[in-house]
Design an enzyme around this catalytic site. Structure first.
Site, PDB file in Angstrom:
ATOM      1  CE1 TYR A  34       0.358  25.346  -1.074  1.00 48.81           C
ATOM      2  CE2 TYR A  34       1.322  24.766  -3.199  1.00 48.81           C
ATOM      3  CZ  TYR A  34       1.425  24.881  -1.824  1.00 48.81           C
ATOM      4  OH  TYR A  34       2.590  24.519  -1.199  1.00 48.81           O
ATOM      5  CG  ASP A  35      -0.756  25.186  -8.618  1.00 49.94           C
ATOM      6  OD1 ASP A  35      -0.132  24.703  -7.651  1.00 49.94           O
ATOM      7  OD2 ASP A  35      -1.418  24.516  -9.419  1.00 49.94           O
ATOM      8  CB  SER A  80      17.321  -1.816  18.248  1.00 48.97           C
ATOM      9  OG  SER A  80      16.989  -2.601  17.207  1.00 48.97           O
ATOM     10  CG  LEU A  81      11.512  -0.933  19.252  1.00 47.83           C
ATOM     11  CD1 LEU A  81      10.259  -0.868  18.401  1.00 47.83           C
ATOM     12  CD2 LEU A  81      11.240  -0.366  20.631  1.00 47.83           C
ATOM     13  CD  GLU A 109       3.429   4.465  19.622  1.00 50.21           C
ATOM     14  OE1 GLU A 109       4.420   4.314  18.892  1.00 50.21           O
ATOM     15  OE2 GLU A 109       3.455   5.125  20.673  1.00 50.21           O
ATOM     16  CE  LYS A 111       9.490  -2.705  14.660  1.00 49.24           C
ATOM     17  NZ  LYS A 111      10.050  -2.872  13.331  1.00 49.24           N
ATOM     18  CG  ASP A 113       8.461  -2.600   6.759  1.00 49.29           C
ATOM     19  OD1 ASP A 113       9.589  -2.427   7.264  1.00 49.29           O
ATOM     20  OD2 ASP A 113       8.218  -3.489   5.938  1.00 49.29           O
ATOM     21  NE  ARG A 132      18.067   2.320  14.511  1.00 45.85           N
ATOM     22  CZ  ARG A 132      17.514   1.123  14.661  1.00 45.85           C
ATOM     23  NH1 ARG A 132      16.580   0.736  13.828  1.00 45.85           N
ATOM     24  NH2 ARG A 132      17.891   0.342  15.622  1.00 45.85           N
ATOM     25  CE1 TYR A 217       0.634   8.825  10.334  1.00 42.70           C
ATOM     26  CE2 TYR A 217       1.363   6.701   9.523  1.00 42.70           C
ATOM     27  CZ  TYR A 217       0.379   7.646   9.656  1.00 42.70           C
ATOM     28  OH  TYR A 217      -0.852   7.432   9.124  1.00 42.70           O
ATOM     29  CE  LYS A 282       7.017   3.190  20.867  1.00 44.60           C
ATOM     30  NZ  LYS A 282       6.930   4.400  20.048  1.00 44.60           N
ATOM     31  CE  LYS A 306       9.657  -6.697  13.832  1.00 42.29           C
ATOM     32  NZ  LYS A 306      11.031  -7.070  13.653  1.00 42.29           N
ATOM     33  CB  CYS A 400      -0.217 -12.898 -27.175  1.00 43.31           C
ATOM     34  SG  CYS A 400      -0.865 -11.486 -26.281  1.00 43.31           S
ATOM     35  CB  CYS A 403      -2.667  -9.642 -29.982  1.00 38.62           C
ATOM     36  SG  CYS A 403      -0.973 -10.253 -29.955  1.00 38.62           S
ATOM     37  CB  CYS A 418       2.888 -10.874 -26.539  1.00 42.50           C
ATOM     38  SG  CYS A 418       2.095 -10.351 -28.058  1.00 42.50           S
ATOM     39  CB  CYS A 423       0.217  -7.086 -28.780  1.00 39.76           C
ATOM     40  SG  CYS A 423      -0.536  -7.662 -27.238  1.00 39.76           S
TER      41      CYS A 423
END
Ligand code: AMP
Length: 658
Positions: A34-35, A80-81, A109, A111, A113, A132, A217, A282, A306, A400, A403, A418, A423
């Site tokens: 690919y490269d 919106s929903l 589906e 949702k 985030d 949006r 998505y 839906k 939710k 600590c 250490c 610390c 360390c």
């Protein structure tokens, strides 16, 4: 073959490989191949820029930076929903739909985030992508979206015009990588993948967006000229055929099926590459949707469920403390394993001492635990009634756990840090600082090789870099013998650096580049600095009481002393090389402004300091001279107002005797 033809062929082959790799997760081409093809395409595009195709994969690395985002009016609004917050409310929604039509089918589906975007294609070519915004007007983020590998640049058998809606997200893996990098750079961390995705998509410089590893998505067709569909499921299948990454979805009929699927999504959320904050239900038939219509804010035919934050009770078995790369101590509660939002939880973050105090969390306590922001579980509260009689308040350790060096509150007071100079938890970062440009300036000793050397046990302290052998470096390095020799030479050479750099390189809190110079000039050697008392240090101009305290504390510690002695044995220079013998600028303050032609600002500053003067950033009554280079602006004006002598670069050179 002609260049044009070859370029077309390469674009097609590479885009197909991209699709297999990113969308289908089923690579067909080796990375190296690919490269090589990509490089061939790049050089062809360089030679024939007029033939470069808009759907070329070379565009994915991010083009020119923008000065602002243009506004985009959405031809079809991004709605919106309506939310439902319990399974009961979900039942009511399904019931209402069934009353409207008994034979209704639903698409269920996850949702995602993330952030909603609209992608527009004309004759199959990706022409524009927008956020949006308020649903009617968004911002043009086309260049950033082009860097997302799963977004097709050219569609197969497309309609004349197509607008799809999708959700951009930052995969959990990219998010962790990004925050790790932020931490290494000492930059603030992103709170959650959603914030990180939003910040990345709204970068004016697409090169930054390209590095963030965003994904998407698609879940809706907003507009498709000349194509008709009966159902939403059909549109999703169609989008899949066009080459889009499509939201997982199932077509269901009864309330039982819908509820089971909503629950199942919550269970498999951990396996998804991204965070979700619910499920969307839906109506599948587009004709039924039409009949149901919209309210002012959202469609009547869909609802977002939710997931309630799942809260479970468990017991704190232990509290452990981890030390991060920056030395911050983070306490964690080890709890009896509980299932929470699809995973088994075995520990919870306690953030810092204040958090523990506020909730009075003790070992042995029964606690209520929740997943906050879906990532790290958090303790909400303690059930005091179940507290064992012998449970004691918990305090973070004074030393600590890694250490054994003392811990100290950081500047803001919220965290413990610390203070160990050697360390192991902080070693990689301390070495990165030690070798950095303003410190010992050792080129070639990058993070990867340092980490490998630490892993092998060759580096246990920053001083150990001076004891590295050619063989050790060579054994871990891919870059060949010559480069390894060069690195060893660079390390050896850095021993001659001025002690000002060494003082800064030690990584003492609040001792930056400038303090390093001031201390070196004042004391003349590291030994003299080490021998200085708190009072003597505070007496140095520009050194405050707090910094003086940090210096005294640092030099007092066994780990620091060990580090310094190892540096001495290695032959690292402890002396100031810039003994001020010529005090011609003593007591004089210079302000540099405009562009100098003979040297950089840093070089000019060094010259001034060499003769005992000071360089400052702003003009005041105390300024002795302003050196004005080309295009000097407000500082020169201010100097004139205050009657401060203004020097040209030539005059300044003369003063230096050059
Ligand atoms: P809200 O912002 O709470 O009104 O929820 C609506 C948002 O959910 C939309 O703007 C979309 O960005 C987002 N979303 C995520 N996944 C989906 C999906 N599968 N279907 C519809 N919307 C979704």
């Amino acid at each position: 073959m002609e260049a044009k033809e070859r370029m077309e062929q390469l674009v097609q082959t590479l885009n197909q490989a991209n699709y297999r790799y990113y969308v289908l997760d089923d690579p067909t081409m080796a990375d190296r191949d690919y490269d090589l093809l990509l490089r061939e395409l790049e050089s062809l595009e360089e030679a024939h820029p007029e033939l470069a195709r808009p759907d070329s994969p070379t565009k994915r690395v991010g083009g020119e930076a923008l000065s602002k985002f243009e506004k985009v009016v959405h031809p079809v609004p991004l709605n919106s929903l309506q939310d439902v917050f319990s399974l009961e409310e979900l039942g009511e929604f399904v019931q209402k739909m069934k009353e409207f039509d008994q034979h209704i089918l639903f698409s269920v589906e996850p949702k995602i985030d993330g952030l909603s975007v609209a992608l527009e294609y004309v004759n199959g070519q990706f022409v524009r992508g927008a956020t949006r915004g308020d649903g009617s007007v968004g911002e043009d983020v086309t260049e950033n979206l082009k860097t997302i590998h799963t977004i097709p640049m050219m569609l197969k058998d497309p309609p004349a015009r197509l607008i799809v809606r999708g959700e951009v997200f930052m995969p959990k893996s990219s998010f962790h990588r990004l925050n790790r990098r932020q931490e290494e750079l000492g930059k603030p961390l992103f709170a959650n993948p959603r914030n990180a995705a939003a910040g990345s998509l709204r970068q004016l410089d697409p090169k930054i967006a390209a590095k963030r590893g965003l994904d998407l998505y698609v879940f809706n067709i907003q507009l498709a000229e000349g194509v008709t569909f009966q159902t939403h499921s059909e549109t999703l299948d169609y989008l899949q055929k066009l080459g889009f990454p499509v939201i997982p979805h199932s077509r269901l009929e009864t309330l039982e099926e819908v509820t089971a699927q909503v629950t199942a999504i919550n269970e498999y959320r951990e396996q998804l590459p991204c965070d979700i904050d619910g499920a969307v239900i839906k109506v599948d038939s587009l004709a039924q949707r039409e009949q149901l219509g919209d309210t002012a804010k959202y469609p009547r035919w869909a609802a977002a469920y939710k997931y309630p934050p799942e809260i479970k009770e468990t017991q704190v078995k232990d509290i452990i403390v981890q030390v991060g790369r920056t030395g911050v101590l983070t306490p964690k509660a080890v709890v009896h394993p509980v299932r929470l939002a699809g995973t088994t939880v075995t520990n919870a973050t306690l953030h810092n001492q204040d958090f523990i105090n506020e909730r009075d969390i003790r070992i042995g306590d029964t606690v209520r635990i929740r997943k906050a922001g879906e990532i790290i579980p958090e303790i909400l509260e303690v059930d005091i009634s179940k507290r064992p009689a012998d449970a004691l308040p918990y305090y973070l350790p004074r030393v600590c756990p890694v250490c054994g060096a003392p811990t100290a509150k950081d500047e803001e007071g919220a965290f413990l840090r610390c203070t160990g100079a050697e360390c192991p938890a902080q070693l990689s970062r301390n070495i990165a600082h030690f070798v950095s440009r303003d410190a010992m300036d050792i080129e070639g000793l990058g993070g990867a090789i340092v980490d490998a050397l630490i892993e092998k046990g060759f580096l246990k302290s920053p001083a150990d870099i001076y004891y590295l052998t050619f063989g050790q470096v060579k054994s871990l390095w891919q870059k060949g013998e010559l480069a390894a020799q060069k690195l060893i030479a660079a390390i050896q050479q850095s021993k001659q650096q001025d002690v000002a750099r060494l003082i800064y390189a030690l990584g003492i809190r609040q001792v930056g580049v400038k303090a390093g110079k001031v201390l070196a000039a004042h004391f003349g050697s590291l030994d003299a600095l080490m021998a200085a008392s708190q009072e003597e240090l505070t007496a140095v101009p520009d050194v405050g009481e707090i910094t003086a305290g940090f210096l005294v504390d640092w030099f007092r510690q066994p780990q620091s002393q060990h580090l310094v002695e190892r540096l001495r044995q290695a032959g690292v220079n402890f002396q100031s090389l810039r003994e001020v013998t010529d005090h011609r600028f003593a007591g004089k303050t210079f302000v540099l402004t405009g562009a100098l032609t003979q040297f950089t600002r840093e070089e000019a500053t060094e010259k001034i300091e060499l003769f005992g003067g000071k360089a400052s950033g702003s003009v005041s009554k105390k300024t002795s001279f302003v050196v004005a280079g080309e295009n000097a602006g407000s500082k020169e004006r201010k100097a004139r107002e205050l009657g401060i002598p203004i020097l040209s670069e030539e005059e300044f050179l003369k003063m230096l005797g050059e």
